[in-house]
Design an enzyme around this catalytic site. Structure first.
Site, PDB file in Angstrom:
ATOM      1  N   ASP A 255       0.551  -1.201  -0.016  1.00  0.00           N
ATOM      2  CA  ASP A 255       0.594  -0.063  -0.045  1.00  0.00           C
ATOM      3  C   ASP A 255       0.618   1.687   0.059  1.00  0.00           C
ATOM      4  OD1 ASP A 255      -2.294   1.567   0.884  1.00  0.00           O
ATOM      5  OD2 ASP A 255      -3.866  -0.277   0.868  1.00  0.00           O
ATOM      6  N   HIS A 286      -4.351   6.536   3.554  1.00  0.00           N
ATOM      7  CA  HIS A 286      -4.299   4.182   3.315  1.00  0.00           C
ATOM      8  C   HIS A 286      -3.976   3.391   4.258  1.00  0.00           C
ATOM      9  CE1 HIS A 286      -5.837   1.838   0.043  1.00  0.00           C
ATOM     10  NE2 HIS A 286      -7.398   2.328   0.440  1.00  0.00           N
ATOM     11  N   SER A 452     -11.903  -1.576  -0.938  1.00  0.00           N
ATOM     12  CA  SER A 452     -10.711  -2.091  -0.225  1.00  0.00           C
ATOM     13  C   SER A 452     -10.071  -1.918   1.151  1.00  0.00           C
ATOM     14  CB  SER A 452     -10.117  -0.636  -1.028  1.00  0.00           C
ATOM     15  OG  SER A 452      -9.567  -0.630  -1.600  1.00  0.00           O
TER      16      SER A 452
END
Length: 886
Positions: A255, A286, A452
């Site tokens: 990520d 994120h 996600s």
């Protein structure tokens, strides 16, 4: 290969193109309601018994560009190489390429190998990759090649024995943490953003569209705070009390990275950076959020497995960009570091990015369990993202707290297999993905939504489940197949969604725990049941029964081999009917003879025999297939397992010809052959057609409406020369991009005139000047992308319809009109410019938005036929023509 070669040699493609390995796709808008405000123009040609119906529709937007070769120049250039629209950018004279080798060696050895063998060639150079993977052998190199010498360098690469292939180093880009209103992907207002074409990874904290009620539902954070932790909803506390908290499980998070000493994590083992930025930190939030869902220990946003060892792989820059080569190095490092689980909360449509796809296979073959989000491109069907669409990966969809499929969650089926086959069931499983709490960049918690988010929910559960197996036994029991078996067999099937929306159903941690704690290696089939009476779960099969004389109905299941990374099917599967009635069913099997890595396919091509033409009722039984695998470290196939697929099929007597429709699937072009624009180009941020057109993907609403009207729709997966027209009332041809052989054209003419076959054609739009204006420069492939066709291949359709004296034009018409008192919208459809005498013509005044404005042209056989001028105010026609048969 022969058909592909012939197609490329035809005269209708606009230009040659250089797009590397794939074309990507963009996030789409929700589909129309069951009563869509989409208009058709109907052209009817009758024989004594039936109609030839041409339905022309949809769509284009006027794009602006400074480049505009003349219409004559393009249309009159049948040779693909005679019109060069692939201009290169003088500021970007070189491209980076991935050179894959057939074995692992030190990077320095491969550098020397290439330099020695290509010492006489200039214009290329080896690119050093300074990252943690450089300490280990590699199976690829990164080189930059001057475009002026690309052909000669590539030819020399192909002669080298150690070189497997050469491909462009594709860049990945995505949109993070945007709300629905700001949702965007690779195209903004018709212009391409830098980087690889990608599907949007958007998250919403507020409102979202509900396809169940066509209303907007508000999920504010206040509502979330009244609910339990997501860990509680799955019962994680029960395993925590037993002492299972993810200990000694290596979790790789691919990520945006994570910050050191984050207070929510007790066990950050390693942070690595694979980008061209000099930082290990997460500056977007994120990667930190994903890690928090998996292993956070803050009381407000607990993760599932707080004792899990976190390995943060920073594969995206702060600008949300990555490259295939970064992933390949990072994947190799994950293999070398012996990771247990890997979460990848990204995806795209690029299942033909072979270096990436094959590296995922290698990763799972090394016993790393990969969990990945299926994408946020719902509620449209056929929108699965890669790598979640791979059978060896656990693909995760999203649901809300009412167990409804989240509107954003991508739907199946997989599109690798179409147009000539049938897709697999995906997602594998669904989990909560709406308003999930996770960790902020530095401290504190926040809520996000999207697949996600659902993906790390499942990844956290997987880490928890891995920890229940003693460390000494894990590698012998746990693998990508056995973990998927535990998840899909333990899942709770939801009552509303179908299999291509929910897969096996909602994640059930405790049921999967019960399966795993007593697990013995075996093979199985997913889904394990196909029940025509189980509606809507078994849609589309439950919507249409089988009957004699129909085209084969294909069901594509997945074989999961928990016994080993490789398995073999040594004899064909067997159909075992429950009673004598079952002998009316004929099944032809196509299947993986070699199952690797961990998975294979089993496709059933089902037909009712002619002696069952009058039978109505159920056929029940099962299909069995035996899988053999060697024990680890052995070659002898001493282990075997018999898989079972239960069947319960509805059968009716053969319907009358007038109720049978044949859908032409064969002439859809397999994604992605080049730049094929969207049918609805009013969506300026989604200009690529990437769905893999099929009745059960982007045309599923049409399929349902035809069934509601009492029609039976079969799929033609072969040329027009391969069906008996006397069995069908209508051949339905929708949004087709391929071309037609002379034998097909002659056969169709005979079928319409002599057998009474009806023909329905959705022609879409086609305007060369507009297509040229739609071209864009892709900084990733360093080339101009120009559409190779319009919404449909109108020149090819004009060839097909020429024997009837019919031709479509190149206008792009828009406007409102009335049929039987009901107002409808004609949204960027084409027009009819040639029609035989004796036809009945109904016309409507529309505006022309095409680039070629005042001149009407007929596109056929690479030539122009001038028609009339309308000065921007044009007419579309609804025509009826009667054949008088001699």
């Amino acid at each position: 290969k022969t058909r592909e070669t012939e197609r490329r040699e035809k005269t209708y493609s606009l230009t040659h193109f250089n797009v590397g390995l794939f074309l990507s796709r963009q996030t789409q808008q929700p589909p129309p309601s069951p009563n869509p405000n989409i208009t058709i123009i109907v052209v009817m040609i009758t024989t004594r018994t039936t109609f030839l119906i041409l339905l022309i529709s949809i769509l284009i937007l006027h794009f602006q560009s400074s480049f505009k070769p003349s219409f004559d120049q393009i249309t009159k250039s049948p040779n693909l190489e005679t019109l060069n629209l692939t201009e290169t950018n003088s500021e970007l004279p070189t491209r980076n390429y991935i050179v894959r080798f057939i074995e692992y060696k030190k990077a320095e050895d491969y550098k020397t190998y290439l330099e020695e063998n290509l010492r006489l060639l200039n214009g290329w150079k080896w690119i050093e990759r300074k990252n943690p993977a450089s300490l280990f052998p590699t199976d690829f190199g990164l080189v930059s090649i001057d475009e002026s010498v690309w052909n000669s360098v590539n030819e020399e690469f192909g002669k080298l024995k150690l070189v497997k292939d050469v491909s462009i180093d594709l860049s990945y880009s995505r949109s993070l943490l945007a709300n629905d209103e700001g949702k965007s992907g690779s195209f903004v207002d018709g212009k391409k953003r830098p980087g690889k074409i990608f599907t949007s990874m958007s998250f919403s904290d507020g409102e979202y569209y509900s396809e169940l009620s066509n209303t907007t539902i508000s999920w504010k954070r206040k509502l979330m705070m009244q609910r339990s932790q997501v860990t509680s909803l799955f019962g994680a506390e029960a395993l925590w009390k037993k002492g299972y908290r993810g200990a000694k499980v290596k979790m790789a998070i691919f990520d945006t990275g994570i910050r050191a000493n984050h207070p929510h994590f007790r066990n950050i083992k390693e942070r690595t950076n694979w980008t061209n930025e000099d930082t290990l930190n997460d500056n977007l939030g994120h990667g930190t959020f994903v890690a928090g869902v998996i292993a956070g220990e803050d009381s407000e946003c607990l993760g599932f497995a707080p004792d899990t060892e976190i390995y943060a792989y920073r594969v995206f820059t702060d600008a949300q960009v990555s490259y295939t080569s970064w992933f390949l190095d990072a994947f190799n490092y994950a293999i070398a570091m012996d990771m247990d689980v890997l979460n990848l909360s990204i995806g795209g449509p690029d299942y033909l990015d072979l270096p990436f796809v094959e590296k995922v296979w290698e990763l799972t073959a090394n016993n790393i369990i990969m969990v990945s989000a299926i994408g946020n491109d719902g509620p449209l069907y056929g929108t699965l993202n890669n790598p979640a669409d791979q059978s060896d990966v656990i693909g995760v969809g999203g649901i809300d707290y009412s167990d409804h499929i989240a509107s954003f969650s991508s739907r199946g089926m997989s599109t690798w297999e179409i147009p000539h086959g049938y897709g697999r069931v995906k997602p594998d499983i669904v989990a909560y993905g709406r308003e999930i709490m996770g960790s902020k960049i530095s401290t504190g918690c926040k809520s996000l939504s999207g697949t996600s988010v659902a993906s790390p929910v499942v990844a956290g559960v997987v880490c928890l489940l891995v920890s229940i197996i003693p460390e000494s036994k894990r590698k012998s029991i746990l693998n990508p197949a056995s973990m998927k078996q535990a998840l899909v067999e333990g899942a709770a099937k939801l009552s509303g969604p179908n299999m291509y929306e929910q897969g096996a159903g909602r994640l059930d941690l405790l049921e999967s725990y019960e399966i795993l704690k007593n697990y013995q290696p075996r093979a199985s089939i997913f889904p394990s049941v196909l029940d025509y009476t189980d509606h809507p779960y078994s849609w589309p099969f439950s919507r249409q029964p089988l009957y004699a004389g129909a085209m084969p109905v294909i069901f594509n299941a997945t074989i999961l081999n928990g016994m080993g990374v490789i398995g073999y099917v040594k004899s064909p599967p067997t159909w075992n009917p429950a009673d004598d009635v079952g002998n009316l069913l004929s099944i032809h099997f196509t299947y993986s003879e070699v199952i690797w890595p961990w998975t294979g396919y089993l496709a059933l091509h089902m037909q009712i025999k002619e002696e069952g033409a009058q039978y109505s009722g159920l056929i029940e039984g099962n299909v069995t297939v035996k899988v053999y695998s060697p024990f680890p470290g052995e070659k002898d196939l001493r282990r075997s397992s018999t898989c079972t697929l239960q069947l319960k099929l509805s059968v009716i007597s053969t319907p009358p010809r007038s109720k049978r429709i044949l859908w032409d699937q064969y002439h859809s072009i397999k994604y992605p052959p080049g730049y094929i624009p969207r049918d609805s180009l009013d969506v300026r941020n989604d200009i690529l057609d990437w769905h893999g057109d099929h009745l059960h993907t982007n045309f599923h609403i049409m399929f349902n409406m035809l069934r509601d009207a009492g029609y039976y729709v079969e799929t033609l997966g072969s040329p027009l020369t391969c069906f008996d027209a006397r069995q069908y009332g209508t051949l339905l041809m929708v949004d087709l991009e391929d071309e037609y052989h002379e034998e097909e054209i002659e056969k169709l003419r005979y079928d319409v005139i002599n057998t009474g076959l009806g023909l329905a054609v959705f022609g879409e739009w086609y305007n060369v000047d507009t297509m040229v204006k739609m071209r864009f420069y892709d900084d990733n492939t360093r080339s101009w992308w120009t559409p190779i066709t319009g919404g449909a291949n109108i020149p090819a359709l004009n060839d097909l319809l020429a024997p009837f004296g019919i031709a479509f034009g190149d206008k792009i018409l828009n406007g409102d009109f009335f049929i039987d008192g009901e107002q409808s919208r004609y949204a960027s459809g084409t027009d009819i410019v040639r029609f035989p005498g004796g036809g009945y013509v109904h016309s409507f005044p529309f505006l022309d938005s095409s680039e070629s404005g005042a001149t009407q042209n007929v596109l056929q056989n690479g030539r122009l036929f001038d028609s009339w001028s309308c000065g921007g105010r044009c007419w579309a026609y609804c025509c009826l023509w009667r054949f008088e048969l001699s």
